[in-house]
Design an enzyme around this catalytic site. Structure first.
Site, PDB file in Angstrom:
ATOM      1  N   LYS A   4      -8.317  11.817   4.204  1.00 14.75           N
ATOM      2  CA  LYS A   4      -9.776  11.787   4.007  1.00 14.75           C
ATOM      3  C   LYS A   4     -10.442  12.817   4.909  1.00 14.75           C
ATOM      4  O   LYS A   4     -11.454  13.415   4.534  1.00 14.75           O
ATOM      5  CB  LYS A   4     -10.352  10.396   4.316  1.00 14.75           C
ATOM      6  CG  LYS A   4      -9.597   9.212   3.728  1.00 14.75           C
ATOM      7  CD  LYS A   4      -9.715   9.091   2.254  1.00 14.75           C
ATOM      8  CE  LYS A   4      -8.983   7.862   1.731  1.00 14.75           C
ATOM      9  NZ  LYS A   4      -7.560   7.734   2.067  1.00 14.75           N
ATOM     10  N   CYS A  30      -7.413   0.581   0.002  1.00  9.31           N
ATOM     11  CA  CYS A  30      -6.732   0.755  -1.279  1.00  9.31           C
ATOM     12  C   CYS A  30      -6.131  -0.592  -1.668  1.00  9.31           C
ATOM     13  O   CYS A  30      -5.029  -0.667  -2.201  1.00  9.31           O
ATOM     14  CB  CYS A  30      -5.723   1.894  -1.269  1.00  9.31           C
ATOM     15  SG  CYS A  30      -4.485   1.760  -0.005  1.00  9.31           S
TER      16      CYS A  30
HETATM   17  C1  LIG Z   1      -5.118   3.500   5.199  1.00 11.68           C
HETATM   18  S1  LIG Z   1      -4.495   4.234   6.629  1.00 11.68           S
HETATM   19  C2  LIG Z   1      -5.470   5.647   6.806  1.00 11.68           C
HETATM   20  C3  LIG Z   1      -5.168   6.765   5.845  1.00 11.68           C
HETATM   21  C4  LIG Z   1      -5.920   8.035   6.156  1.00 11.68           C
HETATM   22  N1  LIG Z   1      -7.348   7.812   6.320  1.00 11.68           N
HETATM   23  C5  LIG Z   1      -5.688   9.099   5.089  1.00 11.68           C
HETATM   24  O1  LIG Z   1      -6.569   9.310   4.248  1.00 11.68           O
HETATM   25  O2  LIG Z   1      -4.638   9.725   5.118  1.00 11.68           O
HETATM   26  C6  LIG Z   1      -5.078   3.165   7.887  1.00 11.68           C
HETATM   27  C7  LIG Z   1      -4.979   3.688   9.304  1.00 11.68           C
HETATM   28  O3  LIG Z   1      -5.635   2.738  10.130  1.00 11.68           O
HETATM   29  C8  LIG Z   1      -5.001   2.741  11.382  1.00 11.68           C
HETATM   30  N2  LIG Z   1      -5.284   1.504  12.106  1.00 11.68           N
HETATM   31  C9  LIG Z   1      -4.561   0.380  12.180  1.00 11.68           C
HETATM   32  N3  LIG Z   1      -5.168  -0.524  12.975  1.00 11.68           N
HETATM   33  C10 LIG Z   1      -6.277   0.059  13.417  1.00 11.68           C
HETATM   34  C11 LIG Z   1      -7.316  -0.353  14.280  1.00 11.68           C
HETATM   35  N4  LIG Z   1      -7.303  -1.552  14.855  1.00 11.68           N
HETATM   36  N5  LIG Z   1      -8.304   0.497  14.507  1.00 11.68           N
HETATM   37  C12 LIG Z   1      -8.320   1.726  13.933  1.00 11.68           C
HETATM   38  N6  LIG Z   1      -7.347   2.181  13.115  1.00 11.68           N
HETATM   39  C13 LIG Z   1      -6.353   1.343  12.865  1.00 11.68           C
HETATM   40  C14 LIG Z   1      -3.552   2.912  11.079  1.00 11.68           C
HETATM   41  O4  LIG Z   1      -2.889   3.476  12.200  1.00 11.68           O
HETATM   42  C15 LIG Z   1      -3.578   3.839   9.866  1.00 11.68           C
HETATM   43  O5  LIG Z   1      -3.402   5.175  10.277  1.00 11.68           O
END
Ligand SMILES: C[S@@+](CC[C@H](N)C(=O)[O-])C[C@H]1O[C@@H](n2cnc3c(N)ncnc32)[C@H](O)[C@@H]1O
Length: 427
Positions: free
Chosen positions: A245, A361
């Protein structure tokens, strides 16, 4: 290869996959590299059996009464379900001659007989291959559309590209791809999207290596676009992960302003480096790890904060069929409370009058609308904007929107399953 040999090869391959931790597609590639004599048709037939057995693991278990079916039963059931063999033929195909599978034993014969009875009228979760406990969640989201959406969810995910408008226009990118002999068309909803027909290998093409396009599902493209990022703004991508993103946001901002890519684990952000470099935005995107100090120092600094939250990935079942079976209700509930906590943290960064965009998603309302509703209860200083109007303003297209957000799915409009909610902080 004869049919019996194809079935035997699929049994061998599935047993290998089940015994290892590696991704299934790697096994399939390796298996055929070592068997150059197998033709294209053999490879397609064997892979189809293996994928059917994996994707339909739970339903084959129920249909055959085998619980977790052995690789032999799973592949024989897949041969039956895909129409490779009729019920009466399975016995003769498994004659142990040449490269054919060994003869059936009594338990296998009984399992395959049961399949014939059960397959006549299976419940929805068996027809559509997902854990039974998820049926009420999908019914809540889709109601009468359940069959149509799940049928679309069973298909193969399309190949979508996002045009890097910092380097090229969509028209020029379409022309370049066509010049390479690819069948391409503009995406229906994303003004920066291109849909590619077929399973092209894009890695070798200059247009990809030089960062003019990036592989990205149209739904992901829309999430970034719905942030309505403008040049000169300050934007935080709170769950930036591998940066998909962030790339879209950087392009929308024309590299002007401030884009801060955050994640709870800095390690995850390292994966975005080659993508940022390819897209020519590595010097523009700032990176940071979420901490109490950061939340305090950056409080109220951003025009828009995107929360692309960790989720059950139920919208991506076309790409990750194993998730159809290994998601349970406890996991969904745990994720929903994590998502609420992340939103609470991210909200601190939004300036008065700024935007907070929540995306998953997941197709489960428990991770989507319910999380937004809980957030709004806890934060009276935020409100939902008109979702359909925001979508039209960001993309020039119209979609059906709910009061709390927009849910996209593989049937309509044909993206991965995504949910996006656009919230505004009171001025
Ligand atoms: C759906 S993925 C993100 C994908 C990314 N935005 C992309 O478009 O490639 C969710 C992300 O949230 C992060 N995440 C997990 N727990 C979290 C937290 N408590 N606070 C912030 N980020 C977190 C994970 O490390 C992961 O990288």
């Amino acid at each position: 290869m004869q049919r019996g040999a194809r079935i035997a090869a699929a049994i061998e391959l599935l047993a290998e996959i089940e015994a290892s931790q590696d991704a299934a597609d790697r096994h399939v590639d390796r298996y055929f590299r070592a068997r150059r004599y197998a033709g294209k048709g053999d490879r397609a037939a064997v892979a189809n059996l293996v994928w059917t057995a994996i994707r339909r693991r739970g339903s084959i278990g129920w249909l055959t009464g085998a619980g977790t079916a052995s690789p032999r039963v799973a592949i024989l059931a897949a041969a039956r379900l895909t129409g490779l063999a009729e019920a009466a033929e399975l016995e003769s195909l498994c004659d142990g001659q040449g490269h054919s599978p060994a003869p059936l034993d009594d338990a296998e014969r009984a399992a395959l007989a049961r399949l014939e009875v059960q397959a006549a009228d299976p419940p929805g979760w068996v027809r559509h291959d997902h854990a039974a406990v998820l049926a009420p969640l999908l019914a809540r989201r889709y109601g009468e559309r359940y069959d149509a959406v799940m049928a679309a969810m069973a298909g193969r995910a399309p190949l979508d590209l996002r045009v890097n408008t910092l380097k090229v226009s969509r028209e020029k990118a379409l022309a370049e791809l066509e010049g390479q002999g690819l069948m391409v068309s503009p995406s229906l909803l994303s003004p920066v999207g291109i849909r590619v027909e077929g399973r092209e290998r894009l890695g070798q093409l200059a247009i990809f290596a030089e960062g003019r396009v990036e592989i990205q599902d149209e739904g992901s493209q829309l999430v970034a676009l719905l942030c309505a990022a403008r040049p000169g703004e300050a934007i935080a991508d709170f769950c930036a992960g591998a940066g998909g993103k962030a790339l879209g946001l950087a392009a929308a901002m024309q590299k002007k302003g401030r884009l801060l890519a955050l994640d709870v684990e800095a390690r995850r952000l390292t994966r975005m480096a080659p993508r940022l470099a390819r897209a020519g935005v590595d010097k523009f995107v700032e990176q940071g790890e979420i901490s109490l100090e950061l939340l305090t120092a950056e409080a109220g600094q951003f025009d828009c904060v995107l929360v692309d939250a960790p989720c059950s990935l139920s919208g991506t079942w076309r790409r990750n069929p194993a998730n159809r079976w290994n998601t349970d209700l406890d996991r969904v509930a745990d994720l929903a409370s994590l998502q609420g906590r992340i939103l609470d943290q991210a909200a601190r960064l939004v300036r008065p009058g700024g935007r907070l965009v929540y995306a998953t998603c997941s197709v489960f309302m428990e991770e989507d609308e319910d999380v937004v509703a809980g957030f709004l209860d806890r934060h009276p200083g935020f409100a939902v904007v008109d979702q359909a109007a925001a979508f039209e303003a960001a993309t020039g297209q119209t979609v059906k929107a709910g009061a709390l957000g927009i849910a996209l799915d593989p049937a309509q409009p044909g993206t991965d399953g995504f949910f996006v909610s656009i919230l505004a902080r009171n001025p």
